[in-house]
Motif scaffolding. Sequence first.
Motif, PDB file in Angstrom:
ATOM      1  N   THR A  83      24.396 -31.401  47.775  1.00 18.17           N
ATOM      2  CA  THR A  83      24.555 -30.581  46.577  1.00 18.17           C
ATOM      3  C   THR A  83      26.031 -30.480  46.232  1.00 18.17           C
ATOM      4  OG1 THR A  83      24.556 -28.573  47.938  1.00 18.17           O
ATOM      5  CG2 THR A  83      22.466 -29.237  46.934  1.00 18.17           C
ATOM      6  N   VAL A  84      26.299 -30.348  44.934  1.00 19.66           N
ATOM      7  CA  VAL A  84      27.679 -30.293  44.436  1.00 19.66           C
ATOM      8  C   VAL A  84      28.151 -28.840  44.434  1.00 19.66           C
ATOM      9  CG1 VAL A  84      29.184 -30.840  42.493  1.00 19.66           C
ATOM     10  CG2 VAL A  84      27.251 -32.339  43.040  1.00 19.66           C
ATOM     11  N   ALA A  85      29.414 -28.649  44.793  1.00 16.41           N
ATOM     12  CA  ALA A  85      30.029 -27.321  44.768  1.00 16.41           C
ATOM     13  C   ALA A  85      31.448 -27.455  44.227  1.00 16.41           C
ATOM     14  CB  ALA A  85      30.042 -26.706  46.165  1.00 16.41           C
ATOM     15  N   GLU A 222      32.943 -19.183  34.735  1.00 13.91           N
ATOM     16  CA  GLU A 222      31.982 -18.081  34.854  1.00 13.91           C
ATOM     17  C   GLU A 222      32.631 -16.793  34.383  1.00 13.91           C
ATOM     18  OE1 GLU A 222      28.641 -16.851  38.237  1.00 13.91           O
ATOM     19  OE2 GLU A 222      30.617 -17.551  38.868  1.00 13.91           O
ATOM     20  N   GLN A 250      28.320 -31.235  49.472  1.00 19.98           N
ATOM     21  CA  GLN A 250      27.900 -30.817  50.806  1.00 19.98           C
ATOM     22  C   GLN A 250      26.662 -31.618  51.192  1.00 19.98           C
ATOM     23  OE1 GLN A 250      29.840 -28.959  52.434  1.00 19.98           O
ATOM     24  NE2 GLN A 250      30.958 -27.648  51.031  1.00 19.98           N
ATOM     25  N   THR A 271      23.970 -39.913  40.993  1.00 20.42           N
ATOM     26  CA  THR A 271      23.222 -38.916  40.236  1.00 20.42           C
ATOM     27  C   THR A 271      22.719 -39.548  38.946  1.00 20.42           C
ATOM     28  OG1 THR A 271      23.412 -36.835  38.997  1.00 20.42           O
ATOM     29  CG2 THR A 271      25.400 -38.106  39.275  1.00 20.42           C
ATOM     30  N   ARG A 299      31.211 -32.629  54.452  1.00 23.57           N
ATOM     31  CA  ARG A 299      31.800 -32.400  53.129  1.00 23.57           C
ATOM     32  C   ARG A 299      32.473 -33.665  52.625  1.00 23.57           C
ATOM     33  NH1 ARG A 299      35.828 -27.746  53.316  1.00 23.57           N
ATOM     34  NH2 ARG A 299      37.325 -29.354  53.897  1.00 23.57           N
ATOM     35  N   LYS A 310      28.235 -31.315  38.333  1.00 24.08           N
ATOM     36  CA  LYS A 310      28.132 -29.881  38.066  1.00 24.08           C
ATOM     37  C   LYS A 310      27.769 -29.142  39.356  1.00 24.08           C
ATOM     38  CE  LYS A 310      28.489 -30.870  33.642  1.00 24.08           C
ATOM     39  NZ  LYS A 310      29.711 -30.580  32.864  1.00 24.08           N
ATOM     40  N   LYS A 311      28.193 -27.900  39.416  1.00 27.65           N
ATOM     41  CA  LYS A 311      27.892 -27.072  40.588  1.00 27.65           C
ATOM     42  C   LYS A 311      26.377 -26.969  40.796  1.00 27.65           C
ATOM     43  CE  LYS A 311      28.966 -22.570  42.641  1.00 27.65           C
ATOM     44  NZ  LYS A 311      27.612 -22.148  42.992  1.00 27.65           N
ATOM     45  N   ASP A 312      25.959 -27.096  42.057  1.00 21.79           N
ATOM     46  CA  ASP A 312      24.558 -27.009  42.492  1.00 21.79           C
ATOM     47  C   ASP A 312      23.723 -28.209  42.065  1.00 21.79           C
ATOM     48  OD1 ASP A 312      24.996 -24.569  43.757  1.00 21.79           O
ATOM     49  OD2 ASP A 312      24.545 -23.427  41.955  1.00 21.79           O
ATOM     50  N   MET A 313      24.346 -29.261  41.553  1.00 19.44           N
ATOM     51  CA  MET A 313      23.613 -30.481  41.215  1.00 19.44           C
ATOM     52  C   MET A 313      23.142 -31.161  42.499  1.00 19.44           C
ATOM     53  SD  MET A 313      24.990 -33.767  39.031  1.00 19.44           S
ATOM     54  CE  MET A 313      24.973 -32.916  37.444  1.00 19.44           C
ATOM     55  N   TYR A 314      21.916 -31.692  42.478  1.00 20.86           N
ATOM     56  CA  TYR A 314      21.341 -32.400  43.620  1.00 20.86           C
ATOM     57  C   TYR A 314      21.682 -33.880  43.496  1.00 20.86           C
ATOM     58  CZ  TYR A 314      17.803 -33.806  47.047  1.00 20.86           C
ATOM     59  OH  TYR A 314      17.154 -34.321  48.142  1.00 20.86           O
TER      60      TYR A 314
END
Length: 396
Positions: A83-85, A222, A250, A271, A299, A310-314
Amino acid sequence: MSSSERRLRPPTHGRLPLSGAVLLLVLAACSKPGPETDAAAAAAATPAQPAAGFAIPAAQRGRIATQVVAPATYRPAVQTTGTVAFDADQSTQVLSPISGPVVRLLVPLGAPVARGEPLALVASPDYAAAIAAYRKAAATARNAERIARLDEQLFQNDALARNELEQARTDAVAAAADRDAALQQVRALGVDPAVVAALQAGRAVATPEGVIRAPIAGTLVERLITPGQLLEAGTTPAFTIADLSRMWVQASVFESDLGAVARGDSADVATAASPTPFRGVVDYIAALVDSSTKATAVRVVVPNPGRLLKKDMYVRVTIHSRKPRTGLLVPVSAVLRDEDNQPFVFVQTSGTGGYDRRTVTLGARVGDAYEVRAGLSAGDRIVVEGGLFLQFAESQ
């Protein structure tokens, strides 16, 4: 028939005539099984079976291509997911440094911001209290310095005891420290530098509204507050700022693949948002194993051109190991799956023209081949083309 004839004729009850007995003896002798008869009977009773697996007609073997399995040296590629962070070294959550209601938001969501740029205005009594505290501390420090200078003159004229002079010097140092601490508090609250300069110069300034400023440069990703919301100093999260030019991925690596992964290995992050994978580098391997998944977090630092990550992208991650390994490799075309999704290959049996199904344990994928960890031995001849035909033939 006379009585004399009956006496001369032998009785027939209870025994066969001589000719019948001889016939039975001849038949029994002819029906007695010999060694050749026993072997033929056993062969007829037992159906013929191939030595192993199954066989196909010689005319159909032209559809089959085989290859001998041999040890090879290679560098494995570990395939996993992640996942992306945000890059935590280049992102931060902005807490409100002051208390009070939000007056106005100054920057729209998604806008780039510079370090120190105002993000929101707050009607905060903390601002006024910090400015007042600095003014009092500055006045006290000036007075203490003046008294210390006068005491120096008195002491030089023998009009003041030494202990009184030392006390005046101590008071001046303490007052200066209090002034510097008050000034630092004003700066920590985000007071405009022009206002701070006016305060240091002793000029009168109007008490401005409190300002929440960006602590780092980046993108406002945000916004957690709204106008009129009451903030609590040091507790209420207000914004999140991140530099989106670089992201973290991650990834989860299981124990069987962990030995092939090292810091500095290159990694491809794929992706559906991008036609080409992103190239990153492994920069951290966790010291703990996740208790629920039994996987180790790895990592990967990935440049993010175009801001597509993007954040939380699988995402799918392929880590290219730099550690050489020797093992058995088989072409991807040789590996089939059974009804339980277990991998297997067909092995040609030597000298019989037959084929045997062999379940295998796969490791990492290396280019167009799979690493085989169990199920095959060096020297086995496997089917690399025509496996689906054999699978159909086996089921018939």
